[in-house]
Design a protein around this motif. Structure first.
Motif, PDB file in Angstrom:
ATOM      1  N   GLU A  38      94.491  31.150  88.736  1.00 28.62           N
ATOM      2  CA  GLU A  38      93.937  30.213  89.712  1.00 28.62           C
ATOM      3  C   GLU A  38      94.849  30.133  90.946  1.00 28.62           C
ATOM      4  OE1 GLU A  38      91.958  25.767  89.700  1.00 28.62           O
ATOM      5  OE2 GLU A  38      93.282  26.331  88.051  1.00 28.62           O
ATOM      6  N   HIS A  56      87.536  27.502  80.864  1.00 25.84           N
ATOM      7  CA  HIS A  56      88.427  26.346  80.950  1.00 25.84           C
ATOM      8  C   HIS A  56      88.692  25.923  82.400  1.00 25.84           C
ATOM      9  CE1 HIS A  56      90.709  30.051  80.880  1.00 25.84           C
ATOM     10  NE2 HIS A  56      91.661  29.439  81.550  1.00 25.84           N
ATOM     11  N   LEU A  57      88.233  26.706  83.365  1.00 26.49           N
ATOM     12  CA  LEU A  57      88.397  26.367  84.785  1.00 26.49           C
ATOM     13  C   LEU A  57      87.101  25.826  85.396  1.00 26.49           C
ATOM     14  CD1 LEU A  57      90.582  29.336  86.065  1.00 26.49           C
ATOM     15  CD2 LEU A  57      91.297  27.036  85.411  1.00 26.49           C
ATOM     16  N   GLN A  58      86.183  25.389  84.556  1.00 23.64           N
ATOM     17  CA  GLN A  58      84.904  24.887  85.046  1.00 23.64           C
ATOM     18  C   GLN A  58      85.093  23.765  86.067  1.00 23.64           C
ATOM     19  OE1 GLN A  58      82.082  23.754  82.060  1.00 23.64           O
ATOM     20  NE2 GLN A  58      80.463  23.430  83.552  1.00 23.64           N
ATOM     21  N   SER A  59      86.082  22.912  85.877  1.00 26.75           N
ATOM     22  CA  SER A  59      86.309  21.810  86.816  1.00 26.75           C
ATOM     23  C   SER A  59      86.766  22.309  88.189  1.00 26.75           C
ATOM     24  CB  SER A  59      87.337  20.821  86.253  1.00 26.75           C
ATOM     25  OG  SER A  59      88.588  21.461  86.081  1.00 26.75           O
ATOM     26  N   SER A  60      87.228  23.539  88.283  1.00 28.38           N
ATOM     27  CA  SER A  60      87.661  24.132  89.555  1.00 28.38           C
ATOM     28  C   SER A  60      86.597  25.036  90.168  1.00 28.38           C
ATOM     29  CB  SER A  60      88.935  24.961  89.336  1.00 28.38           C
ATOM     30  OG  SER A  60      89.969  24.160  88.835  1.00 28.38           O
ATOM     31  N   LEU A  61      85.453  25.136  89.523  1.00 28.92           N
ATOM     32  CA  LEU A  61      84.433  26.098  89.935  1.00 28.92           C
ATOM     33  C   LEU A  61      83.948  25.874  91.366  1.00 28.92           C
ATOM     34  CD1 LEU A  61      82.898  28.567  88.928  1.00 28.92           C
ATOM     35  CD2 LEU A  61      81.111  27.024  88.117  1.00 28.92           C
ATOM     36  N   ASP A  62      83.702  24.628  91.754  1.00 31.85           N
ATOM     37  CA  ASP A  62      83.237  24.372  93.121  1.00 31.85           C
ATOM     38  C   ASP A  62      84.256  24.835  94.152  1.00 31.85           C
ATOM     39  OD1 ASP A  62      80.819  23.347  92.282  1.00 31.85           O
ATOM     40  OD2 ASP A  62      81.509  21.258  92.334  1.00 31.85           O
ATOM     41  N   ARG A  63      85.525  24.560  93.911  1.00 35.13           N
ATOM     42  CA  ARG A  63      86.573  24.996  94.839  1.00 35.13           C
ATOM     43  C   ARG A  63      86.647  26.516  94.892  1.00 35.13           C
ATOM     44  NH1 ARG A  63      91.159  26.996  94.228  1.00 35.13           N
ATOM     45  NH2 ARG A  63      91.385  26.413  92.050  1.00 35.13           N
TER      46      ARG A  63
END
Length: 114
Positions: A38, A56-63
């Protein structure tokens, strides 16, 4: 095609990248797949056509999608069970499906307007 597999520290992405390279080679396809993190994404994304994002990086997907928006890279969130794809064939199929879906245009959209 150039695939970048992104995870938190680079360990799981290394396995996915290696497996998808082997699947492509077995299918007679030429592509590169590399692992990234990331943190390295802003640099690595410039060399990618497809960015596979660890579940596990789903919360960062929009960024991540915002970072990719200025480039031609397609961003794909990998499913949680992707690490069980030991031969990489399912991962390669996910890439193919996403690329096919991104090139499809609605019936009302002309491909080559006059």
């Amino acid at each position: 095609m150039r695939i970048l597999v992104v995870c938190g520290a680079g360990a799981s992405s290394t396995f996915v990248a290696q497996r998808v390279r082997h699947a492509a080679q077995a299918a007679g396809r030429e592509l590169s797949a590399v692992a990234g993190t990331e943190q390295s994404l802003p640099i690595d994304i410039d060399a990618a056509d497809v960015v596979l994002v660890g579940p596990h990086l789903q919360s960062s997907l929009d960024r991540i999608r915002r970072e990719a928006a200025a480039r031609p890279a397609r961003v794909i969130l990998l499913p949680p069970d992707i690490y069980s794809d030991l031969h990489g064939t399912r991962t390669l199929a996910l890439v193919d499906e996403a690329l096919a879906a991104s090139t499809e245009l609605p019936a009302s959209t002309e491909r080559n307007p006059a």
